[in-house]
Design a protein around this motif. Structure first.
Motif, PDB file in Angstrom:
ATOM      1  N   ILE A  79      44.058 -21.776 -62.024  1.00 39.34           N
ATOM      2  CA  ILE A  79      43.321 -23.013 -61.791  1.00 39.34           C
ATOM      3  C   ILE A  79      44.273 -24.095 -61.285  1.00 39.34           C
ATOM      4  O   ILE A  79      45.151 -24.542 -62.018  1.00 39.34           O
ATOM      5  CB  ILE A  79      42.640 -23.494 -63.094  1.00 39.34           C
ATOM      6  CG1 ILE A  79      41.825 -22.367 -63.732  1.00 39.34           C
ATOM      7  CG2 ILE A  79      41.775 -24.715 -62.811  1.00 39.34           C
ATOM      8  CD1 ILE A  79      41.355 -22.680 -65.143  1.00 39.34           C
ATOM      9  N   TYR A  81      45.171 -27.871 -60.537  1.00 34.83           N
ATOM     10  CA  TYR A  81      44.771 -29.139 -61.136  1.00 34.83           C
ATOM     11  C   TYR A  81      45.448 -30.292 -60.423  1.00 34.83           C
ATOM     12  O   TYR A  81      46.552 -30.143 -59.898  1.00 34.83           O
ATOM     13  CB  TYR A  81      45.201 -29.199 -62.614  1.00 34.83           C
ATOM     14  CG  TYR A  81      44.212 -28.577 -63.548  1.00 34.83           C
ATOM     15  CD1 TYR A  81      43.319 -29.370 -64.260  1.00 34.83           C
ATOM     16  CD2 TYR A  81      44.166 -27.216 -63.738  1.00 34.83           C
ATOM     17  CE1 TYR A  81      42.401 -28.804 -65.131  1.00 34.83           C
ATOM     18  CE2 TYR A  81      43.252 -26.637 -64.604  1.00 34.83           C
ATOM     19  CZ  TYR A  81      42.382 -27.433 -65.300  1.00 34.83           C
ATOM     20  OH  TYR A  81      41.485 -26.882 -66.161  1.00 34.83           O
ATOM     21  N   SER A  83      45.913 -33.023 -62.358  1.00 38.67           N
ATOM     22  CA  SER A  83      46.711 -33.512 -63.480  1.00 38.67           C
ATOM     23  C   SER A  83      48.012 -32.709 -63.585  1.00 38.67           C
ATOM     24  O   SER A  83      48.155 -31.655 -62.969  1.00 38.67           O
ATOM     25  CB  SER A  83      45.914 -33.422 -64.785  1.00 38.67           C
ATOM     26  OG  SER A  83      45.655 -32.088 -65.122  1.00 38.67           O
ATOM     27  N   ARG A  89      47.538 -23.936 -63.619  1.00 36.13           N
ATOM     28  CA  ARG A  89      47.504 -23.420 -64.988  1.00 36.13           C
ATOM     29  C   ARG A  89      46.802 -22.078 -65.000  1.00 36.13           C
ATOM     30  O   ARG A  89      46.012 -21.766 -64.124  1.00 36.13           O
ATOM     31  CB  ARG A  89      46.896 -24.401 -65.970  1.00 36.13           C
ATOM     32  CG  ARG A  89      45.445 -24.727 -65.758  1.00 36.13           C
ATOM     33  CD  ARG A  89      44.934 -25.723 -66.781  1.00 36.13           C
ATOM     34  NE  ARG A  89      45.505 -27.037 -66.537  1.00 36.13           N
ATOM     35  CZ  ARG A  89      45.328 -28.092 -67.322  1.00 36.13           C
ATOM     36  NH1 ARG A  89      44.584 -27.997 -68.394  1.00 36.13           N
ATOM     37  NH2 ARG A  89      45.870 -29.243 -67.040  1.00 36.13           N
TER      38      ARG A  89
END
Length: 157
Positions: A79, A81, A83, A89
């Motif tokens: 995934i 991201y 952030s 991640r």
């Protein structure tokens, strides 16, 4: 990709011939018995899902074999991201070890493989969810260094 763990066990990406054995593993506990479909007609749904996973570069489905028998499975989802400075991640899901092969270190080998694979892909973190009722699994993941840092929520549709 097939990674030998020792002379008798290896972990590799699943192939379509593994679907029935994976489906049986997913149903191989009290929760799985309630939610998995082992009927002949259900096999088509699992085959369709497998094809989607296999064709998605953001997902990898693995199996663990010991002495030629499929004894474990897990799925890794990659995934991206925004952030954490745009990090990647790894989500570990659908972790199962055959009932008669539990407590032999197979799950630990699978999770160490997953973590090493995530590191190799430069992931910033590895995360997973586990059902609240799986207290033994919680202790297992904590021994591996996972922390219960968030509250997970789901909405069945």
């Amino acid at each position: 990709m097939s990674v030998p763990i020792n002379s008798q066990m290896n972990i590799r990406l699943a192939v379509s011939e593994d679907i029935e054995a994976i489906r049986a593993l997913l149903a191989d506990d009290e929760l799985g018995k309630q939610r998995e479909d082992l009927s002949d007609s259900g096999l088509a749904k699992y085959s369709e899902a497998f094809e989607k996973i296999q064709n998605d570069p953001g997902n990898d489905l693995y199996i663990a074999k010991l002495n030629g028998r499929l004894v474990g499975t897990f799925q890794l989802t990659w995934i991206p991201y925004l952030s954490r400075a745009g990090s990647l991640r790894c989500l570990i899901e659908a972790v199962r070890v055959a009932t008669d092969f539990r407590d032999r270190g197979i799950g630990e080998v699978m999770m160490k493989f997953a973590i090493r694979t995530a590191k190799d892909r430069n992931c910033a973190l590895v995360q997973l969810t586990t059902d609240k009722t799986r207290e033994k699994a919680h202790r297992f993941y904590e021994r591996l260094g996972f922390e219960s840092s968030h509250i997970g929520m789901k909405l069945s549709l």
